[in-house]
Design a protein around this motif. Structure first.
Motif, PDB file in Angstrom:
ATOM      1  N   GLY A   1       1.136   5.121  -0.898  1.00 20.88           N
ATOM      2  CA  GLY A   1       0.316   6.289  -1.184  1.00 20.88           C
ATOM      3  C   GLY A   1       0.928   7.204  -2.222  1.00 20.88           C
ATOM      4  O   GLY A   1       0.230   7.837  -2.994  1.00 20.88           O
TER       5      GLY A   1
ATOM      6  N   ARG B   1      -7.069   4.035   1.537  1.00 22.95           N
ATOM      7  CA  ARG B   1      -6.917   2.828   2.368  1.00 22.95           C
ATOM      8  C   ARG B   1      -6.074   3.126   3.614  1.00 22.95           C
ATOM      9  O   ARG B   1      -6.417   2.718   4.712  1.00 22.95           O
ATOM     10  CB  ARG B   1      -6.269   1.702   1.565  1.00 22.95           C
ATOM     11  N   GLN B   2      -4.971   3.830   3.407  1.00 20.80           N
ATOM     12  CA  GLN B   2      -4.100   4.175   4.540  1.00 20.80           C
ATOM     13  C   GLN B   2      -4.855   5.030   5.557  1.00 20.80           C
ATOM     14  O   GLN B   2      -4.760   4.792   6.760  1.00 20.80           O
ATOM     15  CB  GLN B   2      -2.875   4.957   4.063  1.00 20.80           C
ATOM     16  N   CYS B   3      -5.585   6.008   5.063  1.00 20.24           N
ATOM     17  CA  CYS B   3      -6.334   6.914   5.935  1.00 20.24           C
ATOM     18  C   CYS B   3      -7.354   6.128   6.762  1.00 20.24           C
ATOM     19  O   CYS B   3      -7.480   6.330   7.970  1.00 20.24           O
ATOM     20  CB  CYS B   3      -7.012   7.992   5.083  1.00 20.24           C
TER      21      CYS B   3
ATOM     22  N   ILE C   1       0.854  -1.181   0.000  1.00 18.41           N
ATOM     23  CA  ILE C   1       0.000   0.000   0.000  1.00 18.41           C
ATOM     24  C   ILE C   1       0.894   1.237   0.000  1.00 18.41           C
ATOM     25  O   ILE C   1       1.344   1.693   1.036  1.00 18.41           O
ATOM     26  CB  ILE C   1      -0.943   0.011   1.227  1.00 18.41           C
TER      27      ILE C   1
ATOM     28  N   GLU D   1       3.606   6.358  12.279  1.00 14.50           N
ATOM     29  CA  GLU D   1       3.203   5.134  11.574  1.00 14.50           C
ATOM     30  C   GLU D   1       4.102   4.900  10.368  1.00 14.50           C
ATOM     31  O   GLU D   1       4.535   3.782  10.111  1.00 14.50           O
ATOM     32  CB  GLU D   1       1.735   5.235  11.145  1.00 14.50           C
ATOM     33  N   SER D   2       4.402   5.953   9.637  1.00 16.00           N
ATOM     34  CA  SER D   2       5.237   5.854   8.448  1.00 16.00           C
ATOM     35  C   SER D   2       6.655   5.379   8.766  1.00 16.00           C
ATOM     36  O   SER D   2       7.237   4.594   8.020  1.00 16.00           O
ATOM     37  CB  SER D   2       5.290   7.227   7.769  1.00 16.00           C
TER      38      SER D   2
ATOM     39  N   GLU E   1      -4.983   4.126  -2.685  1.00 16.35           N
ATOM     40  CA  GLU E   1      -4.085   3.618  -1.637  1.00 16.35           C
ATOM     41  C   GLU E   1      -4.047   4.593  -0.456  1.00 16.35           C
ATOM     42  O   GLU E   1      -4.006   4.181   0.706  1.00 16.35           O
ATOM     43  CB  GLU E   1      -2.672   3.406  -2.181  1.00 16.35           C
TER      44      GLU E   1
END
Length: 158
Positions: free
Chosen positions: A37, A56-58, A35, A136-137, A53
């Motif tokens: 972005g 989805r991440q959000c 995934i 998170e990243s 993507e």
């Protein structure tokens, strides 16, 4: 695919704020399995943003799309951070000759540099929101080099 004019506005505004000449492409899906972005291509000086993507991440991180435009802006600012990082080329070259652990440390440095630049581009976005995305990243990069949060560059800490 028709692109949301809000996304085009976000990319234009941040690109102008950064004074960047990077090419920007907005696409629906990332062609790979992970995934992703956004992606910066140093060779073509192009950022490609993958809208589905990013959605989805959000949703994964915040359980809704309520803050999708802010999330998109943060991710785009990060990719702009790569595009505008004056150290990127040298760090990427060092990766060619580095051992596995050094490559992981360099990858973390590249990501941290991009986040430091990104934060400067999005001062209007809530720092707690941004911090959560950054943490998170960077999680997988830090896990690979076993780096604790205390070593985060000062520019990343709000």
């Amino acid at each position: 695919m028709e692109i949301d004019s809000n996304l085009q506005q976000i990319t234009s505004t941040l690109q102008a704020r950064a004074g960047s000449s990077v090419n920007v492409i907005l696409e629906k899906n990332f062609p790979g399995k992970r995934i992703a972005g956004g992606k910066y291509n140093m060779g073509t000086h192009t950022i490609t943003m993958y809208i589905d993507e990013i959605k989805r991440q959000c949703k994964m991180l915040f359980s809704s799309l309520e803050n999708f435009y802010e999330y998109f802006a943060v991710v785009f600012a990060h990719e702009l951070g790569h595009a505008e990082d004056e150290e990127l080329e040298a760090l990427a070259e060092r990766m060619d000759t580095a051992d596995d652990y050094e490559r992981k440390k360099l990858a973390l440095q590249i990501e941290e540099n991009a986040w430091c630049i990104a934060k400067e581009l999005i001062p209007e976005i809530d720092s707690n929101f941004t911090r959560q995305i950054i943490q998170e990243s960077l999680l997988s990069y830090r896990d690979q080099v076993k780096t604790e949060t205390v070593s985060v560059p000062a520019c990343i800490i709000p």
